[in-house]
Design an enzyme around this catalytic site. Structure first.
Site, short mmCIF file in Angstrom:
data_model
loop_
_atom_site.label_atom_id
_atom_site.label_comp_id
_atom_site.label_asym_id
_atom_site.label_seq_id
_atom_site.Cartn_x
_atom_site.Cartn_y
_atom_site.Cartn_z
N ASP A 178 -27.31 100.69 20.41
CA ASP A 178 -28.02 99.59 21.15
C ASP A 178 -29.43 99.51 21.62
O ASP A 178 -29.90 98.69 22.32
CB ASP A 178 -27.00 99.69 22.53
N ASP B 25 -32.86 102.76 17.98
CA ASP B 25 -31.89 103.09 17.09
C ASP B 25 -32.11 101.98 16.07
O ASP B 25 -31.34 101.93 15.13
CB ASP B 25 -30.17 102.45 17.70
N ASP C 131 -24.23 106.24 18.30
CA ASP C 131 -25.23 106.73 19.44
C ASP C 131 -24.32 107.15 20.54
O ASP C 131 -23.47 106.45 20.96
CB ASP C 131 -26.26 105.51 19.62
N CYS D 4 -19.57 73.89 -10.36
CA CYS D 4 -20.73 73.22 -9.83
C CYS D 4 -21.62 73.97 -8.81
O CYS D 4 -22.89 74.18 -9.01
CB CYS D 4 -20.04 72.01 -8.73
N CYS E 99 -16.15 71.76 -7.83
CA CYS E 99 -15.39 73.11 -8.29
C CYS E 99 -16.44 74.38 -8.33
O CYS E 99 -17.62 74.11 -8.02
CB CYS E 99 -14.61 73.11 -9.44
#
Length: 846
Positions: A646, A650, A448, A14, A11
């Site tokens: 990309d 960046d 961008d 734990c 549970c």
């Protein structure tokens, strides 16, 4: 992040204990334990031995992913921990074991219920030898209960072991409840024998009704039912990941010394030559050396349309070669392939914790001790109120077995796992649970331009011929001239000419003039190509062609002029065109109440043209690579920011933003710096990622609400709080049934996310940002004619900032604009008069 398999957890209490124990190990910087997958992610310099020892000392088992211990866990019959490196580790081993336990328990429980309830309550017949032998019936009930307890001994071993380690868990509650019922029933049985010996038949009948053997056995059986349903549902949450793992090819056909040899995928090394025939899976990432084909990449990107591949193109593992024969060189093998990286990202996200999970963890840490205390207090209060020991004990047992820390512990991880799997199916990879939760809270998205909003590849958009010149003639001369150029714009002209199947001829004495243009000779004629400034020195350009050029430039396109001797042939316009889905993606983001900003290093005129086509709220142009980072910092003052990019330039901005989103076709550096990766390289996946995050967070809130609500309502009912007012009394068996179903309901609710459509924008909240409206009112853009240099800019800037309402004016003679930020409202006419007083012409005010 190092991943470990943890065994013995039952549970949330734990997982919280394991997390605390490992976090205290010197050298551990972060630790996250997943109850859902029985896995643990650890970061830091601590050794494997120290980490495993900390888990063992806490009363649980641990082994590092890929170790022999992990292999033993995988091949054994214990509950499967998930380290994600192997499909076998995700196999549901819990459900079959629990199913056997349940069936065995039911056999004994049915017989027990016949004796305890069938005969006693409804008068069902018994063999004559037992009909009036109450002692024998009590002994049979005790033996049947012992059989059920032995079958479900795991509850007692785990429960009491955790109690001795001062870290009680859900198994502790079940073990205490069942054991209490059994011990009291055993006491009643011995008391009955004493009454029998002394001929006290009233005492015999009294103690007969004090038996709770059926409760002790029923509690264990019902909890096992709940555990089995929960295990089955938890297995479903990893279906997406298991599906990805099944895609991985098991063999490859290598070409060595002209001989084709089939080998296992583990034997393929970087640089090996492999072949793929039509219909076969591509085994590893590679580069096509020979052949051409259409490759189905839907397994990785979700795109159903096959992608054409030829020599020089890259291919990825687990994609399907549909038509031609391909000869490839292995470039990435093993854990370096795109598929392996996707699996790793999804597994890492499952091994991390969302911020919202910390709330449940804090509650779970004190939940079980609190419940045990409440149960003890309940028994004492009812005894003091004059109730019998049996009545008081029944209330205490009900409290123990109705309380469910599992529902709290599973509320967050199951939703995160399902949401993450849904993202992976749709080509949206969240690296951590934090990124999955935080993406839905974004208020500003910075995009961008190149490669994100646009395709990143210049294309010919317009061909304008001068009088007396055909398009074929213009394209042929342009092609001959640009063929020897290395300029990026030349590639666009060449691609357009080749598609048009133009005439091909060679030129001589080719010369490139950097920053101006190109010249060459063809049949004693001089060909020239380049910008207006360069061409105007070679020939006269008519007013009409100049106006056409200006229109193209205002639209963000680059006009290329071409001449033959002193005759202008025409203009070919080249531009980095926007992706088809960009305007719709921007519109969806705005409908979600998100402000959209475009960042670019391009000049302001080009940037504004692209921004207008995409429909963004704000354009920030002339941003140098190192300037994007500072722009993101400024935007963060207005709200939570996501950066979408990309390129290598960046990466700092992706890291600086609250959430960095990398377009999948971008560079490895950008992908490494990002929190979310879009495998399809589509801008429309940005709103889809935010939409999925919001749906996942909403599902987590639902799960947490019902988990808290269930316990808040259930515990007082079980304790008998409502008995004096309404007579409501809860039987321990019904409490156990409720507990067994609570976790199942939480997991099932999370599985509803599988039905969620990430690209369906119909239910998006159309909230208009007040900040965005205010910004538009306090900023105006003037389009100005006549500015020629920096001196002109300074004059216009000074004139505008002399107005008391103007806070700042940013003037560009290249773009022909002045962007003014206002302290207070000012009329367009006042701005116009200030500029025109300096002998410049204002075309428009927006």
């Amino acid at each position: 992040m190092e991943q470990y398999t943890v065994t013995g957890m039952s549970c949330a209490a734990c997982s919280t204990r394991v997390e605390k124990a490992v976090s205290k190990v010197p050298g551990v910087t972060s630790c996250s334990v997943s109850l859902l997958t029985n896995s643990m992610g650890v970061e830091g310099t601590a050794s494997e031995q120290d980490i495993v020892k900390a888990v063992t000392d806490a009363g649980y088992g641990a082994s590092k992913k890929g170790s022999k211990a992990a292999e033993n866990t995988k091949n054994g019959s214990s509950a499967a921990g998930s380290s994600f490196g192997d499909e076998e580790l995700l196999k549901d081993r819990e459900t079959p074991v629990l199913k056997k336990r349940l069936l065995s328990s039911l056999i004994f429980l049915i017989v027990l219920m016949y004796f305890s309830m069938g005969h006693m309550m409804w008068g069902w017949p018994l063999p004559a030898v037992l009909a009036d032998n109450h002692i024998a019936m009590g002994l049979i009930q005790m033996l049947l209960t012992i059989a059920v307890m032995v079958i479900n001994q795991k509850f007692f071993i785990s429960g009491f072991k955790s109690l001795f380690h001062k870290a009680p868990n859900m198994d502790t509650l079940v073990a205490l409840g069942s054991a209490a019922a059994f011990v009291y029933s055993t006491y009643a049985l011995f008391a009955m024998t004493d009454a029998q010996v002394h001929g006290n038949m009233d005492g015999v009948m009294h103690y007969m009704h004090e038996f709770y053997f059926e409760s002790a056995a029923m509690i264990l059986t019902l909890i096992t039912v709940g555990k089995m349903l929960e295990a089955h549902s938890k297995g479903k949450t990893t279906d997406a990941l298991k599906g990805l793992m099944k895609l991985a090819p098991k063999t490859a056909v290598l070409l060595k010394d002209g001989v084709e040899t089939e080998v296992s995928i583990e034997q393929v090394q970087k640089g090996d030559i492999f072949i793929v025939r039509p219909g076969e899976n591509i085994p590893v990432d590679g580069k096509v050396l020979e052949g051409s084909s259409a490759v189905n990449e839907s397994a990785l990107t979700g795109e159903s349309i096959p992608v054409d591949k030829a020599a020089g193109d890259l291919v990825s593992a687990a994609t399907i070669n549909q038509s031609g024969y391909l000869k490839c060189e292995a470039t990435r093998v093993g854990e370096d392939t795109v598929l392996s990286q996707i699996i790793q990202m999804v597994s890492d996200a499952a091994a991390t914790k969302a911020p919202i999970a910390k709330v449940a963890d804090k509650v779970s840490g004190i939940f079980v001790p609190a419940v045990i205390t409440i149960a003890a207090v309940t028994i004492i209060v009812w005894l003091l109120a004059g109730q019998s020991v049996g009545f008081a004990l029944a209330r205490g047992i009900s409290v123990l077995v109705i309380s469910c820390p599992c529902a709290l512990g599973l509320a967050t991880p199951v939703a995160i796992m399902v949401g993450n799997g849904m993202g992976a199916k749709n080509g949206i990879l969240f690296k951590t649970a934090v990124s999955l939760e935080e993406a839905g809270k974004i208020e500003i998205v910075a995009l961008d331009k190149t490669g994100t909003i646009t395709t990143g590849e210049p294309k010919v958009t317009d061909v304008i011929c001068n009088k007396g010149v055909t398009e074929k003639e213009l394209i042929s001369f342009a092609y001959a001239l640009e063929k020897k150029s290395e300029h990026p714009l030349a590639k666009a002209v060449l691609a357009y000419a080749e598609a048009a199947q133009t005439d091909i001829f060679e030129v001589n004495n080719f010369t490139a003039l950097p920053g101006n243009g190109l010249t060459a000779e063809y049949e004693n004629a001089v060909l020239s190509g380049g910008n207006y400034k360069f061409i105007s020195t070679r020939t006269a350009v008519s007013q009409e062609m100049q106006e056409q050029s200006q229109k193209l430039a205002n639209a963000g396109k680059t006009p290329l002029f071409f001449t033959k001797d002193d005759k202008l042939l025409g203009i070919i316009a080249v531009a980095d065109v926007i992706k088809e889905d960009s305007p719709e993606a921007v519109r969806q983001l705005q409908n979600m109440g998100i402000r959209v900003v475009m960042l670019t290093g391009d000049n302001e005129r080009t940037a504004k043209a692209i921004g207008a086509q995409a429909g963004v709220d704000e354009v920030i142009a002339d941003v140098l690579p190192d300037g994007k980072d500072s722009v993101i910092s400024r935007l963060k003052r207005d709200g939570r920011v996501a950066m979408v990019g990309d390129g290598i330039n960046d990466a700092p901005a992706l890291t600086r933003a609250d959430i960095g989103i990398a377009i999948g076709a971008g560079t490895d550096i950008a992908i490494d710096a990002a929190d979310v990766v879009l495998m399809k390289s589509r801008l429309s996946d940005v709103p889809a990622a935010i939409r999925l995050s919001r749906a996942t967070l909403r599902n987590i809130h639902e799960n947490l609400f019902w988990a808290f609500f269930y316990n808040v309502i259930g515990i007082p009912l079980a304790a008998g709080v409502w008995i004096p007012f309404f007579g409501w009394k809860l039987n321990p068996m019904f409490g156990a049934a409720a507990m067994s179903l609570s976790s199942f309901c939480v997991v099932t609710n999370a599985l509803r996310l599988n039905l969620f459509s990430v690209h369906n924008a119909e239910k998006d909240k159309k909230i208009k940002s007040k900040k965005k409206v205010e910004d538009k009112k306090m900023e105006k853009t003037l389009t100005i004619e006549g500015m020629m240099c920096g001196h002109c800019e300074a004059r216009v800037k000074k004139a505008l900032e002399a107005l008391p309402e103007v806070k700042e004016a940013v003037v560009s003679h290249e773009a022909g604009t002045a962007v003014v930020t206002l302290e207070s409202a000012v009329s367009d006419e006042a701005l116009k008069e200030a500029v025109e007083a300096q002998d410049y012409k204002v075309i428009s005010v927006q």
